[in-house]
Design a protein around this motif. Structure first.
Motif, PDB file in Angstrom:
ATOM      1  N   MET A 154      59.809  67.228  56.267  1.00  0.00           N
ATOM      2  CA  MET A 154      60.355  65.891  56.506  1.00  0.00           C
ATOM      3  C   MET A 154      61.856  65.913  56.326  1.00  0.00           C
ATOM      4  SD  MET A 154      57.453  63.506  54.861  1.00  0.00           S
ATOM      5  CE  MET A 154      57.812  62.168  55.965  1.00  0.00           C
ATOM      6  N   VAL A 155      62.546  65.371  57.314  1.00  0.00           N
ATOM      7  CA  VAL A 155      63.999  65.274  57.256  1.00  0.00           C
ATOM      8  C   VAL A 155      64.347  63.788  57.349  1.00  0.00           C
ATOM      9  CG1 VAL A 155      66.172  65.928  58.360  1.00  0.00           C
ATOM     10  CG2 VAL A 155      64.245  67.521  58.359  1.00  0.00           C
ATOM     11  N   GLU A 156      65.119  63.329  56.389  1.00  0.00           N
ATOM     12  CA  GLU A 156      65.465  61.901  56.323  1.00  0.00           C
ATOM     13  C   GLU A 156      66.069  61.427  57.653  1.00  0.00           C
ATOM     14  OE1 GLU A 156      64.927  60.115  53.574  1.00  0.00           O
ATOM     15  OE2 GLU A 156      65.866  58.244  54.201  1.00  0.00           O
ATOM     16  N   ASP A 157      65.579  60.316  58.153  1.00  0.00           N
ATOM     17  CA  ASP A 157      66.115  59.704  59.376  1.00  0.00           C
ATOM     18  C   ASP A 157      66.163  60.672  60.549  1.00  0.00           C
ATOM     19  OD1 ASP A 157      66.422  57.191  58.389  1.00  0.00           O
ATOM     20  OD2 ASP A 157      68.467  57.501  57.706  1.00  0.00           O
ATOM     21  N   TYR A 158      65.135  61.479  60.705  1.00  0.00           N
ATOM     22  CA  TYR A 158      65.113  62.416  61.820  1.00  0.00           C
ATOM     23  C   TYR A 158      63.712  62.408  62.407  1.00  0.00           C
ATOM     24  CZ  TYR A 158      66.482  66.510  64.515  1.00  0.00           C
ATOM     25  OH  TYR A 158      66.800  67.362  65.531  1.00  0.00           O
ATOM     26  N   CYS A 159      63.658  62.244  63.708  1.00  0.00           N
ATOM     27  CA  CYS A 159      62.369  62.167  64.381  1.00  0.00           C
ATOM     28  C   CYS A 159      61.678  63.528  64.377  1.00  0.00           C
ATOM     29  CB  CYS A 159      62.583  61.701  65.819  1.00  0.00           C
ATOM     30  SG  CYS A 159      61.377  62.206  67.029  1.00  0.00           S
ATOM     31  N   GLY A 160      60.407  63.544  64.104  1.00  0.00           N
ATOM     32  CA  GLY A 160      59.663  64.790  64.220  1.00  0.00           C
ATOM     33  C   GLY A 160      58.714  64.994  63.064  1.00  0.00           C
ATOM     34  N   TRP A 161      57.852  65.984  63.230  1.00  0.00           N
ATOM     35  CA  TRP A 161      56.801  66.234  62.249  1.00  0.00           C
ATOM     36  C   TRP A 161      57.114  67.442  61.371  1.00  0.00           C
ATOM     37  CZ3 TRP A 161      53.599  70.281  61.154  1.00  0.00           C
ATOM     38  CH2 TRP A 161      52.503  70.004  60.324  1.00  0.00           C
ATOM     39  N   GLY A 162      57.643  68.500  61.981  1.00  0.00           N
ATOM     40  CA  GLY A 162      57.896  69.708  61.205  1.00  0.00           C
ATOM     41  C   GLY A 162      58.031  70.920  62.115  1.00  0.00           C
ATOM     42  N   TRP A 163      57.760  72.100  61.547  1.00  0.00           N
ATOM     43  CA  TRP A 163      57.953  73.352  62.269  1.00  0.00           C
ATOM     44  C   TRP A 163      56.622  73.931  62.722  1.00  0.00           C
ATOM     45  CZ3 TRP A 163      62.829  74.549  63.478  1.00  0.00           C
ATOM     46  CH2 TRP A 163      63.863  74.032  62.685  1.00  0.00           C
ATOM     47  N   ILE A 164      56.659  74.645  63.850  1.00  0.00           N
ATOM     48  CA  ILE A 164      55.437  75.258  64.378  1.00  0.00           C
ATOM     49  C   ILE A 164      55.785  76.633  64.941  1.00  0.00           C
ATOM     50  CG2 ILE A 164      55.695  74.179  66.663  1.00  0.00           C
ATOM     51  CD1 ILE A 164      52.680  73.839  66.736  1.00  0.00           C
ATOM     52  N   LYS A 165      54.868  77.588  64.750  1.00  0.00           N
ATOM     53  CA  LYS A 165      55.112  78.953  65.251  1.00  0.00           C
ATOM     54  C   LYS A 165      53.781  79.617  65.568  1.00  0.00           C
ATOM     55  CE  LYS A 165      54.951  81.366  60.799  1.00  0.00           C
ATOM     56  NZ  LYS A 165      54.010  82.433  61.105  1.00  0.00           N
ATOM     57  N   LYS A 166      53.848  80.696  66.308  1.00  0.00           N
ATOM     58  CA  LYS A 166      52.645  81.490  66.543  1.00  0.00           C
ATOM     59  C   LYS A 166      52.363  82.314  65.290  1.00  0.00           C
ATOM     60  CE  LYS A 166      50.651  81.736  69.929  1.00  0.00           C
ATOM     61  NZ  LYS A 166      49.504  80.916  70.381  1.00  0.00           N
ATOM     62  N   GLU A 167      51.148  82.789  65.184  1.00  0.00           N
ATOM     63  CA  GLU A 167      50.683  83.469  63.971  1.00  0.00           C
ATOM     64  C   GLU A 167      51.605  84.612  63.549  1.00  0.00           C
ATOM     65  OE1 GLU A 167      47.224  82.876  62.531  1.00  0.00           O
ATOM     66  OE2 GLU A 167      48.332  83.771  60.878  1.00  0.00           O
ATOM     67  N   LYS A 168      52.008  85.453  64.506  1.00  0.00           N
ATOM     68  CA  LYS A 168      52.752  86.661  64.149  1.00  0.00           C
ATOM     69  C   LYS A 168      54.264  86.452  64.107  1.00  0.00           C
ATOM     70  CE  LYS A 168      49.211  89.850  65.716  1.00  0.00           C
ATOM     71  NZ  LYS A 168      48.819  90.876  66.680  1.00  0.00           N
ATOM     72  N   GLU A 169      54.702  85.291  64.472  1.00  0.00           N
ATOM     73  CA  GLU A 169      56.142  85.010  64.453  1.00  0.00           C
ATOM     74  C   GLU A 169      56.602  84.687  63.033  1.00  0.00           C
ATOM     75  OE1 GLU A 169      56.938  83.130  68.911  1.00  0.00           O
ATOM     76  OE2 GLU A 169      56.416  81.803  67.254  1.00  0.00           O
ATOM     77  N   SER A 170      57.915  84.855  62.807  1.00  0.00           N
ATOM     78  CA  SER A 170      58.465  84.451  61.508  1.00  0.00           C
ATOM     79  C   SER A 170      58.861  82.985  61.580  1.00  0.00           C
ATOM     80  CB  SER A 170      59.688  85.299  61.174  1.00  0.00           C
ATOM     81  OG  SER A 170      60.768  84.902  61.980  1.00  0.00           O
ATOM     82  N   TRP A 171      59.107  82.381  60.431  1.00  0.00           N
ATOM     83  CA  TRP A 171      59.510  80.970  60.434  1.00  0.00           C
ATOM     84  C   TRP A 171      60.893  80.776  61.048  1.00  0.00           C
ATOM     85  CZ3 TRP A 171      56.214  77.315  60.431  1.00  0.00           C
ATOM     86  CH2 TRP A 171      55.004  77.458  59.754  1.00  0.00           C
ATOM     87  N   ARG A 172      61.673  81.877  61.123  1.00  0.00           N
ATOM     88  CA  ARG A 172      62.983  81.774  61.784  1.00  0.00           C
ATOM     89  C   ARG A 172      62.815  81.533  63.280  1.00  0.00           C
ATOM     90  NH1 ARG A 172      67.358  83.883  58.959  1.00  0.00           N
ATOM     91  NH2 ARG A 172      68.367  84.507  60.881  1.00  0.00           N
ATOM     92  N   GLN A 173      61.675  81.923  63.813  1.00  0.00           N
ATOM     93  CA  GLN A 173      61.401  81.712  65.246  1.00  0.00           C
ATOM     94  C   GLN A 173      60.658  80.395  65.513  1.00  0.00           C
ATOM     95  OE1 GLN A 173      59.563  85.795  65.236  1.00  0.00           O
ATOM     96  NE2 GLN A 173      60.436  85.862  67.305  1.00  0.00           N
ATOM     97  N   ALA A 174      60.402  79.658  64.471  1.00  0.00           N
ATOM     98  CA  ALA A 174      59.606  78.432  64.622  1.00  0.00           C
ATOM     99  C   ALA A 174      60.373  77.364  65.418  1.00  0.00           C
ATOM    100  CB  ALA A 174      59.232  77.892  63.250  1.00  0.00           C
TER     101      ALA A 174
END
Lengths: 218, 199
Positions: free
Chosen positions: B88-108
């Protein structure tokens, strides 16, 4: 015996309300009342009926999907209520479901079927870049691309659909900070918009929010 | 001596803080109920105004018990899947981060989440408040929408994921400390040096 005066359309656009399931817990919570953009448009319609030439017609465009989803949430038939309230001032809503339908409705050639627009006014969510018909309705805190009129979309609205002296107003928040100027540049007609936020919470016509140094600008 | 004790008590009793004497019947008294309310100078609200502006009762169906929790599995949970972390980011539209299973969170990818009516609502609608699953992870089933969502605070377009089903994976090991997208939604105004769109 002179020629009959050419009739024009006065177009009022009502955007949709947010869902309370998204907004309920926010500090700046929007649309506690579902009908802000309906009541304000109808208040304005009643005013315009007294002012405008008799041959001109008021056309009321309403973004339908957000009222349908808010109806499900509140367990009320808002479309029926909208139609009843419109009838009280002699108006029937013309629904649109996305911006492409809106652009089609705004395309005019001056014929009897498609008279030119002498006035256009918008009631709904907006920021300086766009009108957001479904703000916080399908996604939390945002609006979907097909349901947003962004400044980059304005070239789809032709200035030739308007009379040379047409007046336009956006009663959404922040429209006067960029959207109005881009409208004037692209559509070729002036648009009054707000610098700062607008407030619909007192009912009737929106006003500039208190506590901010807002103003209405071209 | 035995007779003196009650006499002394009677003499010192006023200084012991007993209740003051009751007023006489002839004392002037005021009564709240006898004073008529001041007449309101405001115009009475008409039935029509009342009807139009009356806000409706909130009817948002949301869990209210502290013990409420997101179901372990909901909706259509077969086919291609993604790992998602609620951020959650204050005053920012969206739900969060998403990635494929083998990807890193940097690629999310940052997403706005769109539920599908009668198939799969958003996971946090099962919780008392939307932020109650902050930093929780899910396996998401669904697809990216062909359209984007507009984030009005930051003036950016974000990807939309249409959710068909999810599985709860529990709390994440750590928070994702990465800013969501922040590029402007539009480029240079190409109409600035051109005439109006009158054609």
């Amino acid at each position: 015996m002179g020629l009959p005066l050419q009739a024009h359309d006065v177009v009022l656009i009502s955007g949709g309300p947010a869902l309370r399931s998204f907004e309920k817990f926010k500090k700046a919570s929007h649309d506690k009342y579902w009908g802000n953009f309906i009541d304000s448009a109808l208040t304005r319609a009643a005013e315009l009926k007294k002012e405008q030439p008799r041959e001109d017609q008021i056309v009321w465009l309403v973004f339908r999907p957000s009222y349908t989803s808010r109806s499900s949430e509140d367990q009320q038939d808002y479309l029926k209520i909208i139609e009843e309230r419109g009838a009280m001032v002699g108006l029937t809503p013309i629904y649109f479901d996305n911006k492409d339908q809106l652009f089609t409705l705004l395309r005019r050639d001056g014929s009897r079927d498609k008279p030119k627009i002498s006035r256009l006014e918008y009631f709904g969510h907006s920021n300086k870049k766009c009108w957001m018909f479904d703000y916080s309705n399908r996604v939390d805190g945002g609006a979907l691309e097909p349901l947003v009129v962004h400044v980059d979309d304005l070239e789809k609205i032709s200035g030739s659909s308007f009379t040379p002296k047409a007046e336009c107003v956006s009663y959404g928040c922040h429209s006067g900070e960029e959207f109005s100027q881009r409208w004037r540049m692209v559509v070729g007609r002036p648009m009054v918009g707000a610098v700062g936020k607008t407030d619909y919470s007192d009912g009737g016509m929106p006003k500039l929010s208190n506590g901010k140094e807002g103003s209405w600008v071209y | 001596m035995g007779l003196l004790i009650p006499i002394v008590l009677v003499l010192i009793s006023p200084s012991l803080g007993w209740a003051p004497p009751l007023p006489l019947r002839t004392s002037p008294t005021t009564s709240q109920t006898e004073t008529p309310p001041p007449a309101s100078e405001e115009e009475p609200i008409t039935a029509t105004d009342e009807e139009i502006r009356k806000p409706l009762e909130e009817k948002v169906a949301r869990a209210t018990l502290p013990a409420a929790h997101t179901p372990a599995k909901h909706g259509e949970t077969d086919g291609e899947s993604w790992v998602a972390q609620r951020t959650m980011v204050e005053d920012y539209c969206g739900w969060g981060w998403i990635k494929k299973e083998k990807e890193s969170w940097r690629q999310a990818r940052w997403i706005a989440l769109e539920g599908t009516r009668e198939v799969c609502p958003l996971p946090h609608t099962y919780l008392p408040r939307p932020e109650d699953d902050k930093n929780y992870q899910y396996r998401f089933y669904g697809s990216f929408a062909p359209y984007r969502a507009y984030e009005p605070q930051a003036d950016v377009w974000v990807d939309v994921f249409i959710l068909k089903g999810f599985m709860s994976l529990g709390p994440a090991k750590e928070e994702i400390r990465r800013s969501p997208p922040a590029q402007a939604s539009s480029g240079v105004n190409r109409f600035a040096e051109r005439g109006a769109n009158v054609r």
